[in-house]
Design an enzyme around this catalytic site. Structure first.
Site, PDB file in Angstrom:
ATOM      1  N   ASP A  81      -2.981  -1.885   1.843  1.00 13.14           N
ATOM      2  CA  ASP A  81      -3.210  -2.551   0.564  1.00 13.14           C
ATOM      3  C   ASP A  81      -2.192  -3.651   0.293  1.00 13.14           C
ATOM      4  O   ASP A  81      -2.504  -4.648  -0.360  1.00 13.14           O
ATOM      5  CB  ASP A  81      -3.177  -1.530  -0.576  1.00 13.14           C
ATOM      6  CG  ASP A  81      -4.483  -0.762  -0.685  1.00 13.14           C
ATOM      7  OD1 ASP A  81      -5.179  -0.640   0.327  1.00 13.14           O
ATOM      8  OD2 ASP A  81      -4.797  -0.282  -1.787  1.00 13.14           O
ATOM      9  N   CYS A 122      -1.772   6.480   4.181  1.00 13.39           N
ATOM     10  CA  CYS A 122      -1.733   5.448   3.150  1.00 13.39           C
ATOM     11  C   CYS A 122      -2.922   5.499   2.195  1.00 13.39           C
ATOM     12  O   CYS A 122      -3.734   6.406   2.247  1.00 13.39           O
ATOM     13  CB  CYS A 122      -1.540   4.087   3.795  1.00 13.39           C
ATOM     14  SG  CYS A 122       0.162   3.900   4.408  1.00 13.39           S
ATOM     15  N   ASP A 123      -3.023   4.468   1.362  1.00 13.34           N
ATOM     16  CA  ASP A 123      -3.695   4.532   0.074  1.00 13.34           C
ATOM     17  C   ASP A 123      -5.108   5.110   0.080  1.00 13.34           C
ATOM     18  O   ASP A 123      -5.423   5.996  -0.702  1.00 13.34           O
ATOM     19  CB  ASP A 123      -3.738   3.136  -0.549  1.00 13.34           C
ATOM     20  CG  ASP A 123      -2.364   2.641  -0.943  1.00 13.34           C
ATOM     21  OD1 ASP A 123      -1.383   3.072  -0.318  1.00 13.34           O
ATOM     22  OD2 ASP A 123      -2.263   1.820  -1.862  1.00 13.34           O
ATOM     23  N   GLU A 492      -6.868  -4.293  -6.809  1.00 21.16           N
ATOM     24  CA  GLU A 492      -5.622  -3.946  -7.488  1.00 21.16           C
ATOM     25  C   GLU A 492      -5.015  -5.201  -8.104  1.00 21.16           C
ATOM     26  O   GLU A 492      -5.055  -6.276  -7.508  1.00 21.16           O
ATOM     27  CB  GLU A 492      -4.631  -3.325  -6.510  1.00 21.16           C
ATOM     28  CG  GLU A 492      -5.042  -1.953  -6.039  1.00 21.16           C
ATOM     29  CD  GLU A 492      -4.029  -1.297  -5.126  1.00 21.16           C
ATOM     30  OE1 GLU A 492      -4.135  -0.075  -4.941  1.00 21.16           O
ATOM     31  OE2 GLU A 492      -3.141  -2.002  -4.603  1.00 21.16           O
ATOM     32  N   SER A 518      -2.075  -1.248  -8.379  1.00 22.51           N
ATOM     33  CA  SER A 518      -1.303  -0.643  -7.302  1.00 22.51           C
ATOM     34  C   SER A 518      -0.451   0.473  -7.874  1.00 22.51           C
ATOM     35  O   SER A 518      -0.067   0.457  -9.049  1.00 22.51           O
ATOM     36  CB  SER A 518      -0.403  -1.705  -6.668  1.00 22.51           C
ATOM     37  OG  SER A 518       0.634  -1.112  -5.929  1.00 22.51           O
TER      38      SER A 518
END
EC number: 4.2.1.9
Length: 612
Positions: A81, A122-123, A492, A518
């Site tokens: 991201d 991760c995200d 984001e 974020s």
């Protein structure tokens, strides 16, 4: 007892061809009849949180095979991201979650795997794999790549400060920061492999898997570089085989994801999230995972929890000098859960993949109540301070643990950072289905705020306006048509919030969007406004200069415009169509158009809703 799913492709005369293919992958005659464990890896060289995972799948595989299983590894995609931020690449981030969930389902069902070890970090990767685990409902153990060490930099004035990726973004837009200092910050912001070092989305989600009961103690906070993290991977392999045998051979359905991640477990996870001021993105992902598992968990449940769970931990970006490594030294997630437990804010009887109940796990691993040497050793694991992309490459230790629950990194329910938790759901005529604010990142002086709307039809337009003096102190920045459908992809808004900070407006403005933020965002940043503008949400009716009133203590958000006027605007918008006022320089691919066609609003987790 239920037969191994894998028997479908390994037994019977008609499977001679399939067995031939299995043999070509290395399966021996003596292996047929063993459970097949899918090692779901997410290694990629694009993402620092995943760059060190290449060999870890085979590390787990060897442990699976030593425990009596057949290990077969495959990979999912993984979007960074931070690298995708600030350009059209961010349109792909949230939709990648659905692709990850689908790809896991496709591979596991196509090859009839019996269980999974999910190697995420991760995200969108942890949420995507979590959705798949709930959807498939076969034994699953999560183990993430682990957090990055925090950066440390000595600036031109001689000061040495801890910092992270967000500091680099803010510094880049701050004209008071010299080019030399910016270079120093950039070079030091991300010193090692691992998920970014604050309580951003990746680390938030990896912490929540501990509360859900699907990962091992220490999963959310043990550094990617530390030797102790290796044991988490080895144990994940062993546990997957054990859970597999308990289900298929002993008919123990209590080891399945839907039996572990029940509504009570989701309440535990959100209580943790609220207590530690986690990323607002976790709300999207928790709602999505719950829906995949048929769990009746909604924004109303999150709202109820946010009104009674206090904020017990503040980590960057909510407290600039505290990072995940500091949470680990204070006892990690098990100690935050321990404090919630002492406050009567936790369901102790939910199951886990490693202990009979979450309560039993807390009793063993919470350093506030346990003298177990394994707990002390785990949480003394410290950063090595050496830049590296190699997992398990250092074994530094802290001299002491942080057990101060009055002024330390983790607080007790009696001495919290604030009585109100770190996340809140706001509702009102601007967001009838709710919106989310990370209260842990909001200065107390602006918990109640009102001002005129500055309306932007895209993130790009907002960034231009902020950087070129179009936003003043007291304004409420509105960024719309950035929701799941309207973006599409629900970008984001890290750059707008970072630039407000760099312009000295971080405590002087509010920002409201149907997009998201974020995990690195702080300030009065309100996202997930539902319904989104593209679905006819009231955020699409806001006009320049309208007064917007925000009251976090009372959980309200109000567009101070008479109802008759709003009705007239709605009729006008219905006639025009719910789309941005002017054209946007944005290329939307067929893949993104497909996502937009089926995406729900944020209050439903932005999951796909198919026509009946």
């Amino acid at each position: 007892m239920p037969a191994f799913r894998s028997r479908t492709s390994t037994h019977g005369r008609n499977m001679a061809g399939a067995r031939g293919l299995w043999r070509a992958t290395g399966v021996k005659d003596s292996d047929f009849g063993k459970p097949i464990i899918a090692i779901v890896n997410s290694f990629t060289q694009f993402v620092p949180g995943h760059v060190h995972l290449k060999d870890l799948g085979q590390l787990v595989a060897r442990e699976v095979e030593a425990a009596g299983g057949i290990a077969k590894e495959f990979n999912t995609i993984a979007v960074d991201d931070g690298i995708a931020m600030g350009h059209d690449g961010m349109l792909y981030s949230l939709p990648s979650r659905e692709l990850i969930a689908d790809s896991v389902e496709y591979m596991v069902n196509a090859h009839c795997a019996d269980a999974m070890v999910c190697i995420s970090n991760c995200d969108k990767i942890t949420p995507g794999m979590l959705m798949a685990a709930m959807r498939l409902n076969i034994p699953a153990v999560f183990v993430s790549g682990g957090p990055m060490e925090a950066g440390k930099v000595t600036l031109g004035d001689g000061r040495t400060v801890k910092m992270d990726l967000i500091d680099a973004m803010v510094a880049a837009a701050d004209e008071k920061v010299s080019d030399d200092d910016l270079t120093r910050i950039e070079q030091a912001a991300c010193p090692t492999c691992g998920s970014c070092s604050g309580m951003f989305t990746a680390n938030s989600m990896n912490c929540l898997t501990e509360a859900l009961g699907l990962s091992l103690p220490g999963n959310g906070s043990t550094l990617a570089t530390h030797a102790y993290r290796k044991e988490l991977f080895l144990e994940a392999g062993r546990r997957a085989v054990e859970l597999c045998r308990r289900y298929y051979e002993q008919e123990d359905e209590g080891v399945l994801p839907r039996a572990i991640a029940t509504k009570e477990a989701f309440e535990n996870a959100m209580a943790l999230d609220i207590a530690m001021g986690g990323s607002t993105n976790t709300v999207l992902h928790i709602l999505a995972a719950a829906q995949e598992g048929g769990v009746d968990f909604t924004m109303d449940d999150i709202d109820a929890l946010s009104r009674r769970v206090p904020c017990l931990c503040k980590v960057a970006p909510n407290k600039a000098d505290v990072h995940i490594e500091d949470v680990h030294r204070a006892g990690g997630i098990m100690s935050i859960l321990g404090e919630l437990d002492r406050g009567g804010l936790l369901h102790r009887d939910t199951r886990t993949v490693h202990a009979p109940t979450l309560g039993a796990a807390i009793d063993q691993w919470d350093i506030g109540r346990s003298n177990a040497p394994e707990a002390r050793e785990l949480f003394l694991a410290a950063p090595g301070g050496v830049p590296t992309q190699v997992a398990f490459s250092q074994s530094s230790t802290w001299d002491t643990l942080d057990t101060d629950r009055e002024t330390g990194v983790i607080r007790s329910v009696a001495t919290p950072f604030s009585k109100d938790g770190g996340l809140a759901v706001l509702k009102g005529n601007l967001a009838p289905d709710g919106c989310i604010v990370k209260t842990a990142g909001v200065d107390e002086s602006i918990l109640v705020f009102a001002g005129p709307a500055k309306v932007f039809e895209s993130q790009d337009a907002a960034v231009y306006g902020i950087l070129n003096g179009g936003v003043q102190a007291g304004d409420v920045v509105v960024i719309r048509y950035e929701g799941p459908k309207g973006g599409p992809g629900m970008q984001e808004m890290l750059y707008p919030t970072s630039y407000l900070k760099s312009k000295g407006l971080g405590k002087a403005c509010a920002l409201i969007t149907d997009g998201r933020f974020s995990g690195g965002t702080s300030g009065l940043s309100i996202g997930h406004a539902s319904p989104e503008a593209a679905s006819g949400g009231p955020i699409g009716l806001v006009r320049e200069g309208d007064r917007i009133e925000i009251d976090i203590p009372n959980r309200t958000i109000t567009l101070a415009v008479p109802e008759a006027e709003l009705a007239a605007r709605r009729a006008e918008q219905d006639a025009k169509g719910w789309k941005p006022a002017g054209p946007r320089k944005r290329k939307v691919s067929q893949a993104l158009k497909v996502y937009a066609q089926f995406a729900s609003s944020a209050d439903k987790g932005a999951v796909r809703v198919l026509p009946e």
